[in-house]
Write a protein that holds these residues in place. Structure first.
Motif, PDB file in Angstrom:
ATOM      1  N   LEU A 104      41.442  19.728 108.689  1.00 22.91           N
ATOM      2  CA  LEU A 104      40.800  19.343 109.940  1.00 22.91           C
ATOM      3  C   LEU A 104      41.142  17.892 110.266  1.00 22.91           C
ATOM      4  O   LEU A 104      40.857  16.986 109.488  1.00 22.91           O
ATOM      5  CB  LEU A 104      39.286  19.531 109.840  1.00 22.91           C
ATOM      6  CG  LEU A 104      38.833  20.983 109.610  1.00 22.91           C
ATOM      7  CD1 LEU A 104      37.322  21.047 109.502  1.00 22.91           C
ATOM      8  CD2 LEU A 104      39.328  21.896 110.729  1.00 22.91           C
ATOM      9  N   SER A 105      41.730  17.685 111.418  1.00 23.49           N
ATOM     10  CA  SER A 105      42.191  16.355 111.807  1.00 23.49           C
ATOM     11  C   SER A 105      41.049  15.527 112.367  1.00 23.49           C
ATOM     12  O   SER A 105      40.271  16.007 113.204  1.00 23.49           O
ATOM     13  CB  SER A 105      43.301  16.475 112.859  1.00 23.49           C
ATOM     14  OG  SER A 105      43.633  15.202 113.371  1.00 23.49           O
ATOM     15  N   PRO A 106      40.916  14.269 111.959  1.00 22.59           N
ATOM     16  CA  PRO A 106      39.882  13.392 112.535  1.00 22.59           C
ATOM     17  C   PRO A 106      40.111  13.082 114.005  1.00 22.59           C
ATOM     18  O   PRO A 106      39.198  12.606 114.688  1.00 22.59           O
ATOM     19  CB  PRO A 106      39.976  12.121 111.672  1.00 22.59           C
ATOM     20  CG  PRO A 106      41.343  12.160 111.079  1.00 22.59           C
ATOM     21  CD  PRO A 106      41.687  13.599 110.900  1.00 22.59           C
ATOM     22  N   PRO A 109      37.793  15.846 117.003  1.00 22.81           N
ATOM     23  CA  PRO A 109      36.383  15.975 116.624  1.00 22.81           C
ATOM     24  C   PRO A 109      35.658  17.128 117.304  1.00 22.81           C
ATOM     25  O   PRO A 109      34.613  17.567 116.824  1.00 22.81           O
ATOM     26  CB  PRO A 109      35.782  14.626 117.039  1.00 22.81           C
ATOM     27  CG  PRO A 109      36.665  14.149 118.145  1.00 22.81           C
ATOM     28  CD  PRO A 109      38.044  14.613 117.789  1.00 22.81           C
ATOM     29  N   THR A 180      35.584  16.300 109.718  1.00 20.96           N
ATOM     30  CA  THR A 180      36.327  15.789 110.871  1.00 20.96           C
ATOM     31  C   THR A 180      35.940  14.351 111.185  1.00 20.96           C
ATOM     32  O   THR A 180      36.798  13.514 111.498  1.00 20.96           O
ATOM     33  CB  THR A 180      36.068  16.679 112.102  1.00 20.96           C
ATOM     34  OG1 THR A 180      36.448  18.016 111.805  1.00 20.96           O
ATOM     35  CG2 THR A 180      36.864  16.199 113.301  1.00 20.96           C
TER      36      THR A 180
END
Length: 243
Positions: A104-106, A109, A180
């Motif tokens: 999960l990419s920051p 969001p 995230t």
């Protein structure tokens, strides 16, 4: 499924509650059984648009028998939203299987909420609430729907958190948001609680010009929370026993 229909919609006519029971049986079946075979779910939309029979008998019943009955009870706009809600739920359930092991990419969001709004089936539960024998326009409540959909999901996420922690589950909204946003799980849960409370007040204010509709929403919230706190599935009696 019977508990859901009788707890959430106690004033609906019996035939509509029976229909809601059948729809919930299909929801639970998809969520608990078909999630293990996502290819059946992925083929659902294709079968619809190509007028082919569904490969699973429960999906066939849902598509051919249950969803079309919504137009007997609800305004066309609400019936359409319920139908699309089922299609989104099937997409979201299959998507959850793919997301389980995804990084999960920051920088994304909103992605956990995006998945949850599909997989939680909130549109059905929201629009089912505002049944009217006169099939009046949804204008009295439609502006509250965006917040209401999130509330339905978030209350379930919050009140399911305890049992899911005990089971070691981490593929839920709280954990996904925490990963995230780079926050702790408990801090994320606290933020989710505060956000949900704010949305509940916001929906109540939005519905204030239609007092009867506002009362329907408030009654649902009491019953929705009570359902989670009184049903053994959520194990909340272990936390509430002393209070």
């Amino acid at each position: 499924a019977c508990q859901v229909a009788n707890n959430f919609y106690p004033d609906h006519p019996l035939d509509l509650r029976v229909l809601i029971v059948l729809c919930n049986l299909a929801i639970f079946y998809i969520d608990d059984i078909l999630v293990t075979d996502p290819q059946l779910l992925y083929s659902f939309q294709l079968a619809l648009v190509t007028h082919q029979p569904q490969r699973d008998p429960i999906l066939r019943c849902l598509a051919d028998e249950l969803i079309p009955r919504m137009w007997r009870y609800f305004d066309p706009a609400a019936a359409n939203a319920i139908a699309v809600g089922f299609y989104e739920f099937i997409i979201g359930t299959s998507m959850e299987a793919d997301v389980r092991n995804m990084h999960l990419s920051p920088s994304a969001p909103d992605f956990p909420g995006f998945v949850r709004i599909k997989s939680g089936a909130p549109a059905q539960y929201a629009h089912w609430l505002f049944y009217s024998p006169t099939r009046q326009s949804p204008n009295d409540y439609i502006q509250a729907i965006p917040d209401f959909l999130v509330i339905i999901n978030h209350v379930n996420d919050i009140l399911s958190f305890y049992k899911e922690e005990l089971a070691g589950e981490e593929d839920n909204l709280v954990h996904m948001r925490a990963r995230t946003l780079g926050k702790s799980v408990l801090a994320t849960l606290a933020e989710l609680c505060a956000e949900t409370e704010e949305r509940i007040y916001r929906v109540s204010e939005t519905l204030a010009p239609a007092p009867e509709t506002q009362a329907v929403f408030k009654g649902f919230m009491v019953r929705y929370i009570h359902f989670h706190t009184s049903t053994t599935r959520y194990r909340l009696q272990e936390l509430l026993a002393e209070s």
